[in-house]
Write a protein that holds these residues in place. Structure first.
Motif, short mmCIF file in Angstrom:
data_model
loop_
_atom_site.label_atom_id
_atom_site.label_comp_id
_atom_site.label_asym_id
_atom_site.label_seq_id
_atom_site.Cartn_x
_atom_site.Cartn_y
_atom_site.Cartn_z
N ALA A 11 31.97 -28.20 30.50
CA ALA A 11 31.60 -28.10 31.91
C ALA A 11 31.25 -26.66 32.26
CB ALA A 11 32.77 -28.59 32.76
N PRO A 12 30.31 -26.46 33.21
CA PRO A 12 29.85 -25.10 33.56
C PRO A 12 30.98 -24.15 33.98
CG PRO A 12 28.37 -26.71 34.48
CD PRO A 12 29.51 -27.48 33.89
N LEU A 13 31.93 -24.62 34.79
CA LEU A 13 33.02 -23.74 35.21
C LEU A 13 33.85 -23.31 34.01
CD1 LEU A 13 34.68 -22.26 37.29
CD2 LEU A 13 35.97 -24.38 37.67
N ARG A 14 34.17 -24.25 33.17
CA ARG A 14 34.96 -23.94 31.97
C ARG A 14 34.18 -23.00 31.05
NH1 ARG A 14 38.87 -27.84 28.73
NH2 ARG A 14 40.41 -26.56 29.73
N THR A 15 32.88 -23.23 30.92
CA THR A 15 32.02 -22.35 30.12
C THR A 15 32.08 -20.93 30.66
OG1 THR A 15 30.52 -24.16 29.55
CG2 THR A 15 29.64 -21.93 29.38
N SER A 16 31.95 -20.78 31.97
CA SER A 16 32.00 -19.45 32.59
C SER A 16 33.34 -18.78 32.36
CB SER A 16 31.71 -19.54 34.09
OG SER A 16 30.37 -19.85 34.32
N LEU A 17 34.41 -19.53 32.49
CA LEU A 17 35.75 -18.96 32.30
C LEU A 17 35.98 -18.51 30.86
CD1 LEU A 17 37.89 -21.37 34.52
CD2 LEU A 17 37.20 -19.00 35.02
N ILE A 18 35.52 -19.31 29.92
CA ILE A 18 35.65 -18.95 28.51
C ILE A 18 34.85 -17.68 28.22
CG2 ILE A 18 35.08 -19.64 26.15
CD1 ILE A 18 35.70 -22.57 27.10
N ARG A 19 33.62 -17.65 28.70
CA ARG A 19 32.78 -16.47 28.48
C ARG A 19 33.36 -15.24 29.17
NH1 ARG A 19 27.11 -19.70 29.29
NH2 ARG A 19 26.82 -20.30 27.10
N ALA A 20 33.91 -15.42 30.36
CA ALA A 20 34.53 -14.29 31.07
C ALA A 20 35.72 -13.74 30.29
CB ALA A 20 34.96 -14.72 32.47
N ALA A 21 36.52 -14.62 29.72
CA ALA A 21 37.67 -14.18 28.93
C ALA A 21 37.20 -13.38 27.71
CB ALA A 21 38.51 -15.38 28.49
N PHE A 22 36.18 -13.88 27.04
CA PHE A 22 35.64 -13.14 25.89
C PHE A 22 35.01 -11.82 26.32
CE2 PHE A 22 36.15 -17.09 23.52
CZ PHE A 22 36.61 -16.61 22.31
N ALA A 23 34.33 -11.82 27.47
CA ALA A 23 33.72 -10.58 27.98
C ALA A 23 34.81 -9.54 28.25
CB ALA A 23 32.91 -10.85 29.24
N LEU A 24 35.92 -9.96 28.83
CA LEU A 24 37.02 -9.01 29.08
C LEU A 24 37.58 -8.46 27.78
CD1 LEU A 24 38.89 -10.76 32.04
CD2 LEU A 24 37.55 -8.64 32.11
N ALA A 25 37.69 -9.31 26.77
CA ALA A 25 38.17 -8.85 25.47
C ALA A 25 37.18 -7.85 24.86
CB ALA A 25 38.39 -10.04 24.53
N VAL A 26 35.90 -8.14 24.98
CA VAL A 26 34.87 -7.23 24.45
C VAL A 26 34.90 -5.90 25.20
CG1 VAL A 26 32.36 -6.90 24.25
CG2 VAL A 26 33.40 -9.03 23.48
N ILE A 27 35.07 -5.95 26.52
CA ILE A 27 35.16 -4.73 27.31
C ILE A 27 36.35 -3.89 26.85
CG2 ILE A 27 35.69 -3.83 29.63
CD1 ILE A 27 33.98 -6.23 30.71
N ALA A 28 37.49 -4.54 26.66
CA ALA A 28 38.68 -3.82 26.18
C ALA A 28 38.43 -3.19 24.82
CB ALA A 28 39.88 -4.77 26.13
N CYS A 29 37.78 -3.91 23.93
CA CYS A 29 37.46 -3.36 22.60
C CYS A 29 36.49 -2.18 22.72
CB CYS A 29 36.86 -4.44 21.71
SG CYS A 29 38.01 -5.71 21.20
N GLY A 30 35.47 -2.32 23.55
CA GLY A 30 34.48 -1.26 23.71
C GLY A 30 35.09 0.00 24.30
N LEU A 31 35.91 -0.15 25.34
CA LEU A 31 36.54 1.02 25.95
C LEU A 31 37.52 1.66 24.98
CD1 LEU A 31 37.15 -0.24 29.59
CD2 LEU A 31 35.46 1.44 28.82
N SER A 32 38.27 0.84 24.24
CA SER A 32 39.19 1.38 23.24
C SER A 32 38.45 2.16 22.17
CB SER A 32 39.99 0.25 22.59
OG SER A 32 40.80 -0.39 23.54
N LEU A 33 37.33 1.63 21.72
CA LEU A 33 36.53 2.32 20.71
C LEU A 33 36.04 3.66 21.23
CD1 LEU A 33 35.20 2.24 17.91
CD2 LEU A 33 33.25 1.08 18.98
N ARG A 34 35.52 3.67 22.46
CA ARG A 34 35.00 4.92 23.03
C ARG A 34 36.10 5.94 23.28
NH1 ARG A 34 29.32 5.49 24.33
NH2 ARG A 34 28.44 3.74 23.20
N TRP A 35 37.27 5.49 23.76
CA TRP A 35 38.34 6.42 24.11
C TRP A 35 39.18 6.86 22.92
CZ3 TRP A 35 39.92 3.12 28.92
CH2 TRP A 35 39.05 3.40 29.96
N TYR A 36 39.39 5.94 21.97
CA TYR A 36 40.30 6.25 20.87
C TYR A 36 39.62 6.38 19.52
CZ TYR A 36 43.57 4.78 24.46
OH TYR A 36 44.25 4.65 25.64
#
Length: 147
Positions: A11-36
């Protein structure tokens, strides 16, 4: 009660939520890579282009959050356009835009210099985003399946 068929789209809402969760994980990885990345002794190439790769992955996933019904190939096309516009933006100079680029947010979102190599990193990042999306929506253990 009926069970979800194996081929039923998420379902579209579930798809958006799954993608948002992965996007947050990717953001955390990207910021960690840049900072550390440098303090951990990672090579500059990995820190610089790994961050660019993850940035493009985030763009792909966030496009999918906003447009959950689009096919991944269409999301990839949108992400490529966004990435190209952002990469070429340092060639445009306006006082307010140059001032924004000097902030941390501006550097992370828009970058400070133009680089053709970033375009390659973005393409790889978008392909990585498509892979994440395919795995998440198919769900090896059925995580994306509706109950």
């Amino acid at each position: 009660m009926h069970e979800t068929q194996p081929g039923t789209p998420v379902a579209p809402l579930r798809t958006s939520l799954i993608r948002a969760a992965f996007a947050l994980a990717v953001i955390a990885c990207g910021l960690s890579l840049r900072w550390y990345g440098f303090p951990l002794g990672l090579p500059a190439f990995i820190v610089k282009y790994g961050g660019s790769l993850l940035w493009a992955t985030m763009v792909f996933l966030l496009a999918g959050v906003v447009l959950p019904r689009l096919k991944p190939s269409r999301l990839a096309a949108i992400a490529i356009v966004i990435a190209a516009v952002v990469e070429f933006s340092p060639l445009v100079h306006a006082p307010w835009l140059d001032a924004f680029r000097l902030t941390t947010a501006g550097a992370l979102l828009l970058g400070r210099i133009f680089s053709l190599w970033n375009l390659l990193a973005y393409a790889v990042g978008i392909a990585f985003g498509m892979w994440i999306d395919r795995v998440a929506m198919r769900g090896p253990v059925g995580w994306a399946k509706a109950p």
